[in-house]
Design an enzyme around this catalytic site. Structure first.
Site, PDB file in Angstrom:
ATOM      1  N   SER A 176      -2.468  34.375  30.727  1.00  0.00           N
ATOM      2  CA  SER A 176      -1.515  34.234  31.818  1.00  0.00           C
ATOM      3  C   SER A 176      -0.748  35.526  32.065  1.00  0.00           C
ATOM      4  CB  SER A 176      -0.565  33.067  31.525  1.00  0.00           C
ATOM      5  OG  SER A 176       0.220  32.757  32.646  1.00  0.00           O
ATOM      6  N   ASP A 227       0.289  36.392  39.126  1.00  0.00           N
ATOM      7  CA  ASP A 227       0.040  36.892  37.775  1.00  0.00           C
ATOM      8  C   ASP A 227      -1.466  37.030  37.535  1.00  0.00           C
ATOM      9  OD1 ASP A 227      -0.523  34.185  37.618  1.00  0.00           O
ATOM     10  OD2 ASP A 227       0.471  33.870  35.709  1.00  0.00           O
ATOM     11  N   ASP A 274      -2.080  31.739  38.697  1.00  0.00           N
ATOM     12  CA  ASP A 274      -1.545  30.391  38.805  1.00  0.00           C
ATOM     13  C   ASP A 274      -0.045  30.414  39.091  1.00  0.00           C
ATOM     14  OD1 ASP A 274      -0.701  31.216  36.301  1.00  0.00           O
ATOM     15  OD2 ASP A 274      -1.463  29.466  35.227  1.00  0.00           O
ATOM     16  N   ASP A 320      -3.894  35.527  36.004  1.00  0.00           N
ATOM     17  CA  ASP A 320      -4.804  34.395  36.200  1.00  0.00           C
ATOM     18  C   ASP A 320      -4.476  33.612  37.467  1.00  0.00           C
ATOM     19  OD1 ASP A 320      -2.454  33.396  35.161  1.00  0.00           O
ATOM     20  OD2 ASP A 320      -3.407  31.914  33.865  1.00  0.00           O
TER      21      ASP A 320
END
Length: 567
Positions: free
Chosen positions: A140, A296, A300, A298
């Protein structure tokens, strides 16, 4: 014991030359930290520092987890299948291919993205391809030294506690070097055991995102935005969805456009913090955008900033969630698309003001534990009852949002689209988002929030977190910053205590290591260890009659809460 593990790794961890070199050069402190425990597999999967050792992210710890996941899938079905995605982090592609090869060797069909893809696209692929599980290799928004392994169930939500326990049980029985089945990745592709996810799946995902528009006829061509993918996986899907909805004036931050797991321009690639926006803010001096936003690595989470005089104001995750909730409810009511008995979902650490907004529109706002999988559970419950259309928005203070149930995790592509549409909508009314938020506070009252994390690294840090939580349970504070505590919730004990009457009630949520202190002015202070990082967090929700009063109270409660935790 630690030294024995270290020597065994020196002997057997030879498949990755980076690990061989690291093992040769470890100090005593390095050895202890790398081997004093096994990297824990929980409902969020694995997350840790990349490197050699049982407490690190490497092909061996990833392999052990994957062997456990393969056993879980095979226990549930014959001819099972798993979808895999990965982001731009160091060794993400290596870990993804390794995961695929192990699953294939265990008789599990694998679908894997050809290139890096966001978390929500993995959740979508699991559901679209009717997979039995899914894996995303990502850490993340953590710094570059971290990577992780997120595991998903067949519903597209992160793995359930029961499934995670099964995987962990298998992991505990598997020899990390000799107990993991694997095969050659390219051979598995040739044999059809591993298949690349097709463009059809990506197209279907983007179509579902586009269906989330609230005002689909709104002209967005006049909107001027700056976007940064923070070297991550959002670059292609976010830009594509903006193109499809007519946001044509998009300036991408060049220094942060290409994938780079070292994150050279954003050492902490987290859209929650101003430092991640440094390059975008510099670009804004010449571009003069209506909106800056970043996803960010990833993709999400989304963070945003808007012009404020000669500077730019960054909004918190709570503030963006509140504005999206009000925007969705107001516009859906106006255009006749608001469902009967609409439902919003938030986490217990997310701002309470959204309950007032929801009530104003006849909507229900449900509280769940921290973690988007619990929001996904509420979507599933509505779907089970044939009421999926009642769900309008789920969000958490950590910058995660989702407005429909086509995936079961927060979606930065969805949120980017909605934030752009919302900004353009209010621009047609002559309002910026600062004015919009001020109007909300004036109508519903000032409820200002802040979150602070305290790092507790290594073995001593883990012990300190346990000590803090135990101390707060056995010696519960009667006041915080001079404001009486009238309600104490211990989510681990499923107990809510009214400290004035002594009455106890049951908390109807899963057990969790979270403590909440309700104050007699309506403010709250919540404490919880992070589920993915070596940190303990404090969340303050301050209520005041004016902005100045709420702001001062927020700072005072944060200071007092920090002292309470011993920092």
């Amino acid at each position: 014991m630690i030294l024995e593990k270290y020597k065994l790794w020196q002997e057997k961890a030879v498949a990755d030359s980076d690990l061989v070199t690291e093992l040769k050069n470890m100090s005593e402190t390095d050895i202890e930290d790398a081997f004093y425990m096994d990297l824990e597999f929980g409902t969020a999967g694995l997350r840790g520092v990349i490197g050699a050792g049982t407490n690190r992210m490497n092909i061996y710890t990833v392999g052990k987890a994957t062997q456990g996941l393969a056993s879980y899938v095979n226990s549930k079905t014959k001819n099972g299948c798993v979808a895999i995605a990965y982001d731009s982090r160091i060794k993400s592609d290596t870990f993804a291919r390794h995961t695929a090869a192990i699953l294939a060797a265990n008789g599990v069909k694998v679908y894997i993205y050809r290139e890096l893809a966001p978390v929500p696209m993995l959740s979508f692929a699991v559901r679209y391809l009717k997979c039995d599980a899914g894996v995303v290799i990502t850490a993340s928004h953590n710094p570059a030294k971290y990577n992780g392994y997120k595991a998903y169930g067949p519903d597209g939500s992160q793995l359930s506690p029961e499934a995670s326990d099964y995987v962990l049980d298998i992991m505990n029985k598997v020899d990390i070097f000799d107990g993991v089945k694997t095969m050659d990745f390219d051979l598995a592709v040739k044999d059809g055991k591993i298949e690349y996810i097709s463009d059809e799946v990506i197209e279907a995902y983007l179509n579902e995102v586009q269906k989330c528009r609230i005002n689909p006829d709104l002209d967005l061509s006049g909107l001027n935005v700056i976007y940064s993918p923070l070297h991550g996986s959002g670059n292609k899907p976010v830009r594509e969805i903006l193109k499809r909805i007519g946001v044509t004036n998009v300036t991408v931050v060049k220094e942060q456009e290409e994938p780079d797991g070292n994150f050279p321009t954003a050492p902490y690639p987290n859209p929650e913090i101003k430092e991640a926006f440094a390059s975008a803010l510099e670009l804004a001096k010449t571009v003069k955008p209506d909106l800056l936003f970043a996803t960010d690595p990833d993709c999400d989470r989304v963070g945003i900033a808007v012009p404020c005089g000669n500077d730019y104001r960054l909004f918190t995750g709570n503030e963006v969630g509140v504005m999206l909730l009000e925007y969705i409810l107001k516009c859906k009511k106006a255009n006749g698309t608001l469902p009967q008995k609409p439902v919003g979902v938030k986490t217990i650490v997310t701002t309470e003001i959204c309950k007032k907004i929801a009530a104003d529109y006849g909507a229900e706002m449900r509280d769940v534990l921290t973690g988007f999988k619990f929001i996904g559970e509420q979507i599933a419950l509505l779907e089970k009852d044939g009421e999926a259309d009642r769900y309008i928005l789920g969000f958490e203070e950590s910058y995660g949002y989702l407005s429909r149930g086509y995936v079961r995790d927060k979606d930065g592509v969805n949120a980017s689209m909605l934030i752009c549409e919302m900004t353009a909508y209010y621009k047609t009314l002559g309002k910026d988002l600062i004015t919009v938020l001020d109007d909300i506070y004036k109508k519903y009252g000032y409820c200002l929030c802040v979150q602070k994390s305290f790092a507790c690294e290594g073995q001593s840090g883990m012990a300190k977190i346990k000590e803090i939580m135990q101390s707060l349970r056995t010696d519960t504070p009667k006041e915080i910053s001079g404001i009486d505590v009238i309600e104490f919730k211990d989510y681990k004990a499923s107990c809510c205590l009214n400290t004035e009457t002594g009455e106890k009630t049951v908390i109807n949520l899963p057990k969790a290591n979270v403590l909440s202190f309700g104050l007699n002015d309506g403010s709250t202070v919540i404490v919880r260890p992070s589920g993915t990082e070596p940190k303990i967090k404090i969340y303050v929700n301050a209520v005041g009659a004016t902005e100045a009063e709420a702001d001062k109270k927020r700072e005072d409660l944060l200071d007092a809460g920090s002292v309470l935790l011993g920092f």
